[in-house]
Design a protein around this motif. Structure first.
Motif, short mmCIF file in Angstrom:
data_model
loop_
_atom_site.label_atom_id
_atom_site.label_comp_id
_atom_site.label_asym_id
_atom_site.label_seq_id
_atom_site.Cartn_x
_atom_site.Cartn_y
_atom_site.Cartn_z
N LEU A 1 -29.20 39.74 -24.13
CA LEU A 1 -29.54 39.73 -22.71
C LEU A 1 -29.86 41.15 -22.31
O LEU A 1 -29.04 42.07 -22.48
CB LEU A 1 -28.37 39.18 -21.88
N GLU A 2 -31.07 41.37 -21.79
CA GLU A 2 -31.54 42.72 -21.49
C GLU A 2 -30.77 43.36 -20.34
O GLU A 2 -30.28 42.68 -19.46
CB GLU A 2 -33.04 42.67 -21.12
N GLY A 3 -30.69 44.68 -20.39
CA GLY A 3 -30.13 45.42 -19.26
C GLY A 3 -28.82 46.10 -19.54
O GLY A 3 -28.46 47.07 -18.87
N ALA A 4 -28.08 45.59 -20.54
CA ALA A 4 -26.79 46.21 -20.84
C ALA A 4 -26.22 45.63 -22.12
O ALA A 4 -26.73 44.65 -22.66
CB ALA A 4 -25.80 45.98 -19.69
N SER A 5 -25.16 46.27 -22.61
CA SER A 5 -24.42 45.75 -23.75
C SER A 5 -23.26 44.92 -23.20
O SER A 5 -22.52 45.39 -22.33
CB SER A 5 -23.87 46.89 -24.61
N PHE A 6 -23.15 43.69 -23.67
CA PHE A 6 -22.13 42.81 -23.12
C PHE A 6 -20.97 42.64 -24.11
O PHE A 6 -20.63 41.55 -24.53
CB PHE A 6 -22.74 41.47 -22.72
N GLU A 7 -20.41 43.78 -24.47
CA GLU A 7 -19.25 43.79 -25.36
C GLU A 7 -18.01 43.47 -24.54
O GLU A 7 -17.81 44.00 -23.45
CB GLU A 7 -19.11 45.17 -25.99
N ARG A 8 -17.19 42.59 -25.06
CA ARG A 8 -15.95 42.22 -24.38
C ARG A 8 -14.76 42.67 -25.19
O ARG A 8 -14.81 42.75 -26.41
CB ARG A 8 -15.87 40.70 -24.20
N HIS A 9 -13.67 42.93 -24.48
CA HIS A 9 -12.44 43.34 -25.12
C HIS A 9 -11.50 42.15 -25.27
O HIS A 9 -11.36 41.34 -24.36
CB HIS A 9 -11.74 44.43 -24.31
N PHE A 10 -10.86 42.04 -26.42
CA PHE A 10 -9.77 41.10 -26.62
C PHE A 10 -8.47 41.86 -26.40
O PHE A 10 -8.30 42.97 -26.93
CB PHE A 10 -9.79 40.52 -28.03
N SER A 11 -7.56 41.28 -25.64
CA SER A 11 -6.32 41.98 -25.30
C SER A 11 -5.10 41.09 -25.51
O SER A 11 -5.17 39.87 -25.38
CB SER A 11 -6.34 42.43 -23.83
N ILE A 12 -3.99 41.74 -25.82
CA ILE A 12 -2.68 41.08 -25.84
C ILE A 12 -2.07 41.33 -24.47
O ILE A 12 -1.92 42.49 -24.06
CB ILE A 12 -1.77 41.66 -26.93
N ILE A 13 -1.73 40.27 -23.75
CA ILE A 13 -1.20 40.43 -22.40
C ILE A 13 0.21 39.82 -22.28
O ILE A 13 0.54 38.87 -22.98
CB ILE A 13 -2.12 39.82 -21.33
N HIS A 14 1.00 40.38 -21.38
CA HIS A 14 2.30 39.80 -21.05
C HIS A 14 2.68 40.27 -19.65
O HIS A 14 2.12 41.26 -19.12
CB HIS A 14 3.37 40.18 -22.08
N HIS A 15 3.61 39.59 -19.04
CA HIS A 15 4.10 39.99 -17.72
C HIS A 15 4.80 41.34 -17.86
O HIS A 15 5.50 41.60 -18.84
CB HIS A 15 5.07 38.94 -17.18
N LYS A 16 4.58 42.19 -16.88
CA LYS A 16 5.13 43.55 -16.98
C LYS A 16 6.66 43.55 -16.98
O LYS A 16 7.28 44.53 -17.42
CB LYS A 16 4.60 44.42 -15.85
N ASN A 17 7.28 42.45 -16.51
CA ASN A 17 8.74 42.36 -16.51
C ASN A 17 9.28 41.62 -17.73
O ASN A 17 10.49 41.41 -17.84
CB ASN A 17 9.23 41.65 -15.25
N LYS A 18 8.40 41.24 -18.64
CA LYS A 18 8.81 40.44 -19.80
C LYS A 18 9.57 41.30 -20.80
O LYS A 18 9.12 42.41 -21.16
CB LYS A 18 7.59 39.83 -20.48
N PHE A 19 10.70 40.78 -21.29
CA PHE A 19 11.43 41.45 -22.36
C PHE A 19 10.79 41.06 -23.69
O PHE A 19 10.72 39.88 -24.04
CB PHE A 19 12.90 41.05 -22.35
N ILE A 20 10.28 42.02 -24.42
CA ILE A 20 9.60 41.77 -25.69
C ILE A 20 10.61 41.86 -26.83
O ILE A 20 11.16 42.94 -27.10
CB ILE A 20 8.45 42.77 -25.93
#
Length: 288
Positions: free
Chosen positions: A257-276
């Motif tokens: 798709l012209e106009g930009a690079s459409f690279e996406r990030h994959f992330s590991i997410i968790h609630h900021k209060n979560k005990f890991i």
């Protein structure tokens, strides 16, 4: 303020009703109402607005809910862990569709080989719903694509992917390397459902150019979209990982798709209060 107050508040939020919360907790309605009043009085805030006999959670209530959900959840995890100190533990993992199709099974297999005593429960859904499950402590953490929308969630990037346009090998675009957003907007679009990361990205691109996303075919199944494209029903905008095999087999054609690079990030997410826990951290460390 006690753990009982927090449990009652969380249940009222889940059910949207003092009466239903009382029934599920086997507590009389006046006791539920009293617990909410005591919380409001203790903290000097209003947790709910009572409008037309319906409860509407306030902004203060939404803030309080994030902590109450995880405080009660952490207490339950502690009790379960102490009572079953030698038993098999469980990790609840969420994943967006792209990651769930192509990466998560391999991660789970590798983890089981190292930690066979830990049970993995996985949920694959679109990114918005996975984020909601993380916020409500229904998942310990998740692997998602794109950006998160809540200030209560923290994330760490672990991989990238591209979004690409695909069409059938007989489509008028098949011989080209790229297509403009304007051209794409005039074509029959076959897209994933609202809330999916790829759909959200395309909506943002079209909005920037003043176009509206109006799909002629919408599905939660990427394979259904690919089969429809093969049949010549239109074009789509999908994660490269999801359509890589179809492209390599020559079943569909890929364009940029012209106009930009459409690279996406994959992330590991968790609630900021979560005990890991150490087990959760070990799984996260496998994701790369």
């Amino acid at each position: 303020m006690t753990l009982r107050h927090l449990r009652i508040f969380v249940k009222v939020c889940e059910t949207g009703s003092v009466t239903l919360a009382g029934e599920e907790l086997f507590i009389a309605q006046p006791s539920v109402s009293l617990a909410i009043s005591e919380l409001e009085s203790y903290y000097g805030i209003k947790l709910f607005d009572r409008i037309s006999r319906r409860l509407q959670i306030t902004e203060s209530g939404k803030f309080f809910l994030q902590y109450a959900t995880h405080i009660t959840g952490l207490f339950d995890e502690m009790e379960k862990g102490l009572k079953n100190i030698d038993a098999t533990g469980t990790i609840r993992i969420g994943s967006s569709v792209t990651i769930g199709n192509h990466l998560l099974p391999g991660y789970i297999k590798a983890f089981r080989e190292i930690y066979p005593e830990i049970r993995i429960e996985a949920v694959v859904d679109n990114s918005d719903r996975i984020e909601e499950h993380v916020l409500k402590n229904r998942l310990d953490f998740a692997l998602v694509e794109g950006s998160v929308h809540s200030e209560y969630i923290t994330g760490k990037r672990f991989m990238d992917d591209d979004l690409v346009v695909i069409c059938s090998k007989d489509h008028i675009l098949a011989g080209r390397d790229s297509v403009s957003p304007r051209e794409l907007s005039s074509m029959d679009l076959l897209l994933r459902e609202r809330g999916s990361a790829g759909r959200e990205t395309l909506e943002g691109i079209f909005s920037a150019f003043g176009f509206e996303v109006r799909p002629t075919f919408e599905s939660i199944s990427t394979q259904a979209i690919v089969r429809a494209i093969e049949a010549g029903l239109g074009v789509s905008f999908l994660p490269y990982l999801l359509v890589k095999e179809d492209i390599e087999k020559g079943m569909v054609r890929m364009l940029k798709l012209e106009g930009a690079s459409f690279e996406r990030h994959f992330s590991i997410i968790h609630h900021k209060n979560k005990f890991i826990t150490p087990g959760m951290q070990a799984f996260m460390d496998l994701c790369k």
